[in-house]
Design a protein around this motif. Structure first.
Motif, PDB file in Angstrom:
ATOM      1  N   GLY A  32       0.800  -1.219   0.000  1.00  0.00           N
ATOM      2  CA  GLY A  32       0.000   0.000   0.000  1.00  0.00           C
ATOM      3  C   GLY A  32       0.832   1.268   0.000  1.00  0.00           C
ATOM      4  N   MET A  33       2.131   1.119  -0.168  1.00  0.00           N
ATOM      5  CA  MET A  33       3.015   2.284  -0.219  1.00  0.00           C
ATOM      6  C   MET A  33       2.974   2.890  -1.615  1.00  0.00           C
ATOM      7  SD  MET A  33       6.299   0.756   1.842  1.00  0.00           S
ATOM      8  CE  MET A  33       7.257   2.247   1.694  1.00  0.00           C
ATOM      9  N   PRO A  68      -1.674 -11.980 -12.035  1.00  0.00           N
ATOM     10  CA  PRO A  68      -2.689 -12.376 -13.015  1.00  0.00           C
ATOM     11  C   PRO A  68      -3.646 -11.215 -13.318  1.00  0.00           C
ATOM     12  CG  PRO A  68      -2.523 -13.985 -11.236  1.00  0.00           C
ATOM     13  CD  PRO A  68      -1.716 -12.799 -10.833  1.00  0.00           C
ATOM     14  N   HIS A  69      -4.164 -11.193 -14.535  1.00  0.00           N
ATOM     15  CA  HIS A  69      -5.053 -10.102 -14.954  1.00  0.00           C
ATOM     16  C   HIS A  69      -6.372 -10.115 -14.192  1.00  0.00           C
ATOM     17  CE1 HIS A  69      -2.449  -8.709 -18.121  1.00  0.00           C
ATOM     18  NE2 HIS A  69      -2.293  -9.951 -18.534  1.00  0.00           N
ATOM     19  N   GLY A  70      -6.820 -11.262 -13.714  1.00  0.00           N
ATOM     20  CA  GLY A  70      -8.085 -11.357 -13.004  1.00  0.00           C
ATOM     21  C   GLY A  70      -8.059 -10.751 -11.619  1.00  0.00           C
ATOM     22  N   LEU A  71      -6.900 -10.340 -11.135  1.00  0.00           N
ATOM     23  CA  LEU A  71      -6.786  -9.790  -9.789  1.00  0.00           C
ATOM     24  C   LEU A  71      -6.761  -8.263  -9.776  1.00  0.00           C
ATOM     25  CD1 LEU A  71      -4.253 -12.192  -8.047  1.00  0.00           C
ATOM     26  CD2 LEU A  71      -6.733 -12.244  -8.029  1.00  0.00           C
ATOM     27  N   ASP A  72      -7.193  -7.644 -10.858  1.00  0.00           N
ATOM     28  CA  ASP A  72      -7.252  -6.185 -10.887  1.00  0.00           C
ATOM     29  C   ASP A  72      -8.309  -5.707  -9.899  1.00  0.00           C
ATOM     30  OD1 ASP A  72      -5.328  -6.150 -12.873  1.00  0.00           O
ATOM     31  OD2 ASP A  72      -6.807  -6.156 -14.488  1.00  0.00           O
ATOM     32  N   TYR A  73      -8.084  -4.534  -9.337  1.00  0.00           N
ATOM     33  CA  TYR A  73      -9.003  -3.975  -8.356  1.00  0.00           C
ATOM     34  C   TYR A  73     -10.163  -3.288  -9.061  1.00  0.00           C
ATOM     35  CZ  TYR A  73      -5.019  -4.701  -5.305  1.00  0.00           C
ATOM     36  OH  TYR A  73      -3.983  -5.264  -4.620  1.00  0.00           O
ATOM     37  N   ILE A  74     -11.335  -3.345  -8.426  1.00  0.00           N
ATOM     38  CA  ILE A  74     -12.524  -2.695  -8.973  1.00  0.00           C
ATOM     39  C   ILE A  74     -12.424  -1.183  -8.799  1.00  0.00           C
ATOM     40  CG2 ILE A  74     -15.030  -2.481  -8.749  1.00  0.00           C
ATOM     41  CD1 ILE A  74     -14.991  -5.418  -7.712  1.00  0.00           C
ATOM     42  N   LYS A  80      -7.782  -0.796  -1.192  1.00  0.00           N
ATOM     43  CA  LYS A  80      -7.465  -0.522   0.209  1.00  0.00           C
ATOM     44  C   LYS A  80      -7.866  -1.707   1.087  1.00  0.00           C
ATOM     45  CE  LYS A  80      -7.878   3.244   3.472  1.00  0.00           C
ATOM     46  NZ  LYS A  80      -8.450   4.553   3.738  1.00  0.00           N
ATOM     47  N   PHE A  81      -9.014  -2.325   0.786  1.00  0.00           N
ATOM     48  CA  PHE A  81      -9.467  -3.474   1.562  1.00  0.00           C
ATOM     49  C   PHE A  81      -8.455  -4.612   1.483  1.00  0.00           C
ATOM     50  CE2 PHE A  81     -11.479  -7.659   1.549  1.00  0.00           C
ATOM     51  CZ  PHE A  81     -11.965  -7.690   2.840  1.00  0.00           C
ATOM     52  N   GLN A  83      -5.284  -4.556   0.632  1.00  0.00           N
ATOM     53  CA  GLN A  83      -4.020  -4.209   1.270  1.00  0.00           C
ATOM     54  C   GLN A  83      -4.141  -4.333   2.781  1.00  0.00           C
ATOM     55  OE1 GLN A  83      -3.388  -0.358  -0.501  1.00  0.00           O
ATOM     56  NE2 GLN A  83      -2.225  -1.203  -2.200  1.00  0.00           N
ATOM     57  N   GLY A  84      -5.308  -3.993   3.334  1.00  0.00           N
ATOM     58  CA  GLY A  84      -5.552  -4.173   4.756  1.00  0.00           C
ATOM     59  C   GLY A  84      -5.579  -5.636   5.153  1.00  0.00           C
ATOM     60  N   VAL A  85      -6.134  -6.473   4.294  1.00  0.00           N
ATOM     61  CA  VAL A  85      -6.162  -7.912   4.558  1.00  0.00           C
ATOM     62  C   VAL A  85      -4.746  -8.464   4.602  1.00  0.00           C
ATOM     63  CG1 VAL A  85      -6.816 -10.158   3.590  1.00  0.00           C
ATOM     64  CG2 VAL A  85      -8.479  -8.304   3.638  1.00  0.00           C
ATOM     65  N   ARG A  86      -3.921  -8.031   3.664  1.00  0.00           N
ATOM     66  CA  ARG A  86      -2.531  -8.507   3.648  1.00  0.00           C
ATOM     67  C   ARG A  86      -1.754  -8.002   4.854  1.00  0.00           C
ATOM     68  NH1 ARG A  86      -3.159  -7.694  -2.253  1.00  0.00           N
ATOM     69  NH2 ARG A  86      -2.596  -5.532  -1.949  1.00  0.00           N
ATOM     70  N   ALA A  87      -2.025  -6.769   5.286  1.00  0.00           N
ATOM     71  CA  ALA A  87      -1.296  -6.190   6.416  1.00  0.00           C
ATOM     72  C   ALA A  87      -1.712  -6.828   7.738  1.00  0.00           C
ATOM     73  CB  ALA A  87      -1.515  -4.681   6.468  1.00  0.00           C
ATOM     74  N   SER A  88      -3.003  -7.053   7.923  1.00  0.00           N
ATOM     75  CA  SER A  88      -3.489  -7.607   9.196  1.00  0.00           C
ATOM     76  C   SER A  88      -4.759  -8.422   8.947  1.00  0.00           C
ATOM     77  CB  SER A  88      -3.773  -6.477  10.187  1.00  0.00           C
ATOM     78  OG  SER A  88      -4.296  -7.016  11.379  1.00  0.00           O
ATOM     79  N   PRO A  89      -4.600  -9.701   8.629  1.00  0.00           N
ATOM     80  CA  PRO A  89      -5.779 -10.538   8.371  1.00  0.00           C
ATOM     81  C   PRO A  89      -6.725 -10.623   9.562  1.00  0.00           C
ATOM     82  CG  PRO A  89      -3.766 -11.670   7.720  1.00  0.00           C
ATOM     83  CD  PRO A  89      -3.363 -10.416   8.430  1.00  0.00           C
ATOM     84  N   THR A  90      -6.187 -10.648  10.779  1.00  0.00           N
ATOM     85  CA  THR A  90      -7.023 -10.754  11.968  1.00  0.00           C
ATOM     86  C   THR A  90      -7.901  -9.525  12.124  1.00  0.00           C
ATOM     87  OG1 THR A  90      -5.287 -12.053  13.021  1.00  0.00           O
ATOM     88  CG2 THR A  90      -6.981 -11.147  14.457  1.00  0.00           C
ATOM     89  N   ARG A  91      -7.317  -8.348  11.955  1.00  0.00           N
ATOM     90  CA  ARG A  91      -8.091  -7.115  12.058  1.00  0.00           C
ATOM     91  C   ARG A  91      -9.151  -7.043  10.965  1.00  0.00           C
ATOM     92  NH1 ARG A  91      -5.883  -1.816  10.216  1.00  0.00           N
ATOM     93  NH2 ARG A  91      -4.003  -3.037  10.236  1.00  0.00           N
ATOM     94  N   SER A  92      -8.806  -7.472   9.748  1.00  0.00           N
ATOM     95  CA  SER A  92      -9.773  -7.465   8.656  1.00  0.00           C
ATOM     96  C   SER A  92     -10.931  -8.405   8.945  1.00  0.00           C
ATOM     97  CB  SER A  92      -9.092  -7.867   7.343  1.00  0.00           C
ATOM     98  OG  SER A  92      -8.114  -6.920   7.004  1.00  0.00           O
ATOM     99  N   ALA A  93     -10.627  -9.584   9.472  1.00  0.00           N
ATOM    100  CA  ALA A  93     -11.689 -10.531   9.822  1.00  0.00           C
ATOM    101  C   ALA A  93     -12.578  -9.955  10.922  1.00  0.00           C
ATOM    102  CB  ALA A  93     -11.093 -11.858  10.265  1.00  0.00           C
ATOM    103  N   ARG A  94     -11.980  -9.279  11.882  1.00  0.00           N
ATOM    104  CA  ARG A  94     -12.746  -8.656  12.967  1.00  0.00           C
ATOM    105  C   ARG A  94     -13.640  -7.544  12.416  1.00  0.00           C
ATOM    106  NH1 ARG A  94      -8.708  -8.240  16.461  1.00  0.00           N
ATOM    107  NH2 ARG A  94      -8.039  -6.247  15.636  1.00  0.00           N
TER     108      ARG A  94
END
Length: 129
Positions: A32-33, A68-74, A80-81, A83-94
């Protein structure tokens, strides 16, 4: 040899937005930098590391799969979502769990409103007849 399906939580090199092999663009996308900041840090690492990071860069470019081309962001919110999941999966799940509880509470309120007898509305309808 079996390959893993594409995953939004995996690191990929971003050849579309990259300059050389897409490693810096991939790091920027993953963390996310800003990609310019990542490139400046890479340049500083090359200058301070006597050039040895260049070899690591090309090894990473050789070993890391292309995005892969199918992983483009909408949109930016989707980016942002993830990148947040990658940074802190636990916080995202919460956060997701909290959103689902809120939606469940609101649906329960709607259901309660629809299924309970509204005496004032019923009497108003009777008066209009």
């Amino acid at each position: 040899m079996s390959t893993q399906p594409p995953s939004r939580t995996r690191f990929y090199r971003d050849t579309v937005n990259g300059k050389v092999m897409g490693i810096c663009a991939g790091i920027a996308d993953y963390t996310g930098m800003d990609v310019t900041l990542v490139r400046i840090m890479m340049l500083a690492a090359i200058l301070l590391g006597s050039g040895s990071p260049i070899m690591l860069y090309f090894i990473a470019g050789w070993m890391t799969p292309k995005k892969p081309h199918g992983l483009d962001y909408i949109d930016d919110e989707d980016k942002k979502f993830w990148q947040g999941v990658r940074a802190s999966p636990t916080r995202s799940a919460r956060d997701i769990s909290s959103r689902m509880r809120d939606i469940d509470r609101r649906l329960a309120d709607i259901e309660s409103y629809v299924t309970t007898e509204n005496r004032s509305l019923a009497s108003e309808i009777e008066r209009l007849r």
